[in-house]
Write an enzyme that holds these catalytic residues in place. Sequence first.
Site, PDB file in Angstrom:
ATOM      1  N   GLN B 131       0.835  -1.199   0.000  1.00  0.00           N
ATOM      2  CA  GLN B 131       0.000   0.000   0.000  1.00  0.00           C
ATOM      3  C   GLN B 131       0.873   1.254   0.000  1.00  0.00           C
ATOM      4  O   GLN B 131       1.739   1.391   0.860  1.00  0.00           O
ATOM      5  CB  GLN B 131      -0.881  -0.017   1.253  1.00  0.00           C
ATOM      6  CG  GLN B 131      -1.828   1.164   1.386  1.00  0.00           C
ATOM      7  CD  GLN B 131      -2.692   1.041   2.629  1.00  0.00           C
ATOM      8  OE1 GLN B 131      -2.285   0.444   3.621  1.00  0.00           O
ATOM      9  NE2 GLN B 131      -3.878   1.609   2.587  1.00  0.00           N
ATOM     10  N   GLY B 132       0.642   2.159  -0.950  1.00  0.00           N
ATOM     11  CA  GLY B 132       1.406   3.409  -1.008  1.00  0.00           C
ATOM     12  C   GLY B 132       0.525   4.606  -0.691  1.00  0.00           C
ATOM     13  O   GLY B 132       0.042   5.299  -1.601  1.00  0.00           O
ATOM     14  N   TYR B 133       0.263   4.816   0.575  1.00  0.00           N
ATOM     15  CA  TYR B 133      -0.586   5.935   0.992  1.00  0.00           C
ATOM     16  C   TYR B 133       0.241   7.032   1.677  1.00  0.00           C
ATOM     17  O   TYR B 133       0.392   8.122   1.169  1.00  0.00           O
ATOM     18  CB  TYR B 133      -1.679   5.442   1.969  1.00  0.00           C
ATOM     19  CG  TYR B 133      -2.960   4.952   1.303  1.00  0.00           C
ATOM     20  CD1 TYR B 133      -2.957   4.413   0.032  1.00  0.00           C
ATOM     21  CD2 TYR B 133      -4.169   5.018   1.977  1.00  0.00           C
ATOM     22  CE1 TYR B 133      -4.135   3.955  -0.556  1.00  0.00           C
ATOM     23  CE2 TYR B 133      -5.348   4.572   1.398  1.00  0.00           C
ATOM     24  CZ  TYR B 133      -5.323   4.039   0.132  1.00  0.00           C
ATOM     25  OH  TYR B 133      -6.492   3.597  -0.432  1.00  0.00           O
ATOM     26  N   SER B 134       0.773   6.697   2.870  1.00  0.00           N
ATOM     27  CA  SER B 134       1.435   7.726   3.683  1.00  0.00           C
ATOM     28  C   SER B 134       2.681   8.277   2.999  1.00  0.00           C
ATOM     29  O   SER B 134       3.347   7.578   2.230  1.00  0.00           O
ATOM     30  CB  SER B 134       1.857   7.133   5.036  1.00  0.00           C
ATOM     31  OG  SER B 134       0.744   6.736   5.768  1.00  0.00           O
ATOM     32  N   SER B 166       4.274  -1.276   4.341  1.00  0.00           N
ATOM     33  CA  SER B 166       4.459  -2.570   5.001  1.00  0.00           C
ATOM     34  C   SER B 166       4.867  -3.617   3.977  1.00  0.00           C
ATOM     35  O   SER B 166       4.192  -3.774   2.953  1.00  0.00           O
ATOM     36  CB  SER B 166       3.159  -3.021   5.666  1.00  0.00           C
ATOM     37  OG  SER B 166       2.797  -2.119   6.674  1.00  0.00           O
ATOM     38  N   GLU B 250     -10.486  -2.029   4.582  1.00  0.00           N
ATOM     39  CA  GLU B 250      -9.492  -2.311   5.621  1.00  0.00           C
ATOM     40  C   GLU B 250     -10.184  -2.381   6.984  1.00  0.00           C
ATOM     41  O   GLU B 250      -9.945  -3.280   7.784  1.00  0.00           O
ATOM     42  CB  GLU B 250      -8.423  -1.207   5.607  1.00  0.00           C
ATOM     43  CG  GLU B 250      -7.238  -1.505   6.501  1.00  0.00           C
ATOM     44  CD  GLU B 250      -6.185  -0.411   6.430  1.00  0.00           C
ATOM     45  OE1 GLU B 250      -6.439   0.630   5.774  1.00  0.00           O
ATOM     46  OE2 GLU B 250      -5.124  -0.585   7.035  1.00  0.00           O
ATOM     47  N   GLU B 397      -5.644   9.982  18.329  1.00  0.00           N
ATOM     48  CA  GLU B 397      -6.312  11.282  18.249  1.00  0.00           C
ATOM     49  C   GLU B 397      -7.298  11.310  17.076  1.00  0.00           C
ATOM     50  O   GLU B 397      -8.389  11.874  17.185  1.00  0.00           O
ATOM     51  CB  GLU B 397      -5.272  12.402  18.123  1.00  0.00           C
ATOM     52  CG  GLU B 397      -4.476  12.661  19.405  1.00  0.00           C
ATOM     53  CD  GLU B 397      -3.543  11.507  19.801  1.00  0.00           C
ATOM     54  OE1 GLU B 397      -3.084  10.765  18.920  1.00  0.00           O
ATOM     55  OE2 GLU B 397      -3.299  11.351  21.011  1.00  0.00           O
TER      56      GLU B 397
END
Lengths: 380, 412
Positions: B131-134, B166, B250, B397
């Site tokens: 996964q390439g999100y952040s 990951s 997810e 948060e």
Amino acid sequence: MRLALTDDQAILAKTAAAFAAERSPLSRLRALRDPRDSLGYSKDLWSQMAGLGWAAIPFAEEHGGAGLGLAEVVLVTEALGRCLAPEPFLSSVMLAGRALARAGTDAQRAAHLAPIIAGDAVLALALDERGARHDRRITTRAETTAAGGLKLTGVKANVLDGFGADAFVVAVRTSGEPGDAQGITLARVGSRAPGVRVVRQHRVDGRNAALVELTGVEVPASEVVGPVGQGGEVLDEVLDAATVALSGEMVGGMVEALERTLAYLRERVQFGVAIGTFQALKHRAARVFVEIELARSAVMAAARAIDEGSEHRRALVSAAKARASDAYVHAANEAVQMHGGIGMTDEHDIGLFMKRARVAEMTFGDAAYHRDRFATACAF
Amino acid sequence: MTELDEFRSQVRRVLENEVPAALRGRATDPKAHVWGGRRMAFALPESRAWLEVAAARGWTAPTWPREYGGGGLSGEEAKVLLSEIGRLALPPPLVGFGLTMIGPTLLQFGSERLRREHLPKITSGQIRWCQGYSEPNAGSDLAAVQTSAVRDGDHFVVNGQKIWTSYGDLSDWMFMIVRTDPGAKKKQAGITFLLVDFATPGIEVRPIRLISGASPFCETFFSDARVPVENVVGELNAGWTVAKALLGHERAMIANVMGSGGRRDTASRWDPAEERLAALAKQYVGQAGGRVADPVLRDRIAQLSMDTLCFQLTVQRAADGAAAGHRPGAETSMFKLYGTELNQRRQELMLAIRGPQSLGWESAQGEPGDGFSADELQQTRDWLRSRGNTIEGGTSEVQLNVLAKQVLGLPD
């Protein structure tokens, strides 16, 4: 064990909540508190609640009850807790009534249970003693009389709904030393019996509690409840169930305190915006929500564990009470903080929840007491 | 016999006769989990046979349509299959983000061409996805991604950096979000969802070392990597919708895992003897009259044990409510919030119980007997790693914000 309501339970929860909300607004509590009403609850409303069948819930059908369980009891106490209704459900039904039902003779049950279930008589359990915590030391003495009865001397305190009660189920020591688990006996004592003096205690939540002085009070053998010296086992079972019922009430109180706080966060404007937009307050409210959800799960599980006779019931009861105690105190403290200055005034209702939270927390043992009991049950 | 009963006995026959018995009882054993990919590895040789049996029947993705390598099963049949797998406590035949994240997203948003190309390779375990999100500057504020994709003929030219990928070093393809319209008024509007083959020149993957040591996380760098335009999922500049839907898959997966945990019936089967903390405390701190000798430590153990029980009961209550028709919603945020904090508190308590024995970092090379046991050394790493639990997958948060808005109805 399923942690979900059956259709019948959902209906009971809904009708109980609707009745309590309509007939028991918080203004009623103030009307009882402010003139220092000696009874602290409404006999009339208690009769009506009994008329709905609430007082019959935890009694067996052969005793004139509805034959339901703790899973149903906590739905009613939650409804009572939401509106801080002070009626004597815990005292008369869950404590004195269930002690008589569990340990009494057929004659005692026949004579005493029907008026309790009908709401005509209010009985109280005289257990805790002055200056002692909820620790079952039991120093109130009982001598055996020539007629085979008992003669009681001692002082009981924090007797829930003891003022104006028609009779008491008193826990006394018939053998052993204070603190021994064995040697405790239960006896039924009429409130007008010679040597009984009842003094109303005014505590922070305004509810009925009493000091009961017993000076050479004579109890005939026919009024001894259960086998002599084995009252401790009766108390174990009765108090566990009452503790779960109280924990249910506490869930109701914390839910209501949070909902009132959320409403305030939406309407109160400072710096030109509703204060509920502030992340600092959102996060506090969300944490309260999570604590409440966990408390509710524990109470539902403890109620079902008792109903099903689970071997883990003692641990689950203590988990429920410890959780409910911590969560209610937390929810109430946070509710006052988020209300700001108005929350500190007597005029505003939110403080009533904080006062009740503290009394409920310390009734039947506080969180630390129940953590210790949980740890012992788990062999930690 | 109903058709469902017949299906059940058919499944049972296959699982009992064709799946190696050595895999039974290893449902949660990480060694028995196969992640697939071009560099597929089987820690247990028996896992290969199970994957082949399952893939041939489409059981790695039971409810996906057969033409994409799925099992084409109804929801009811899939439940039967899962319950039979659970009965033997078999591990899933295949795990990974292809099955749980990009697969369902392609079924929802992918073109027919993309589905036919990618889904069969997911169900067979040929291709492993990451996964390439952040990004370094897009954590909780995910829509702030800056990795750019600029159109050049039939390709996008991708430049930028992804982080917290990951198993990036073990994966073959990445699904990612990139910025295709830097001028869009809302930052969410200029994002596109893209599939990228890691064999493409201009991509470099570097593992990240955490405070706890080695980790599955990686950084992924893109320098003029050319990606075919047909690898866009959904519409150009509408990738945020796709990305959010994927996060929903997810969460559903997490809720599912939680739910199956809840179906264990915590309340009836709970066994405090499983509680290792008290046993460890008696070992490290000593006991008095059968109790943990230190009363403060004993109280902390009781508190944590009780909170864990109440959390598990709450998970069970959500599952029981779901079975009664109540749709699970934002309470998954509560589970993420409380479950991760609980794990941190458990790790902290383990430190208190083991004292200085929990401070070992590693064994001197080839010199056992340096004073720390393997368990103690693992404890140090577990404690440090647990600090990330309340950050990854949406910080605590962020979870509190979700609860406040979606459950408590507090204003923005």
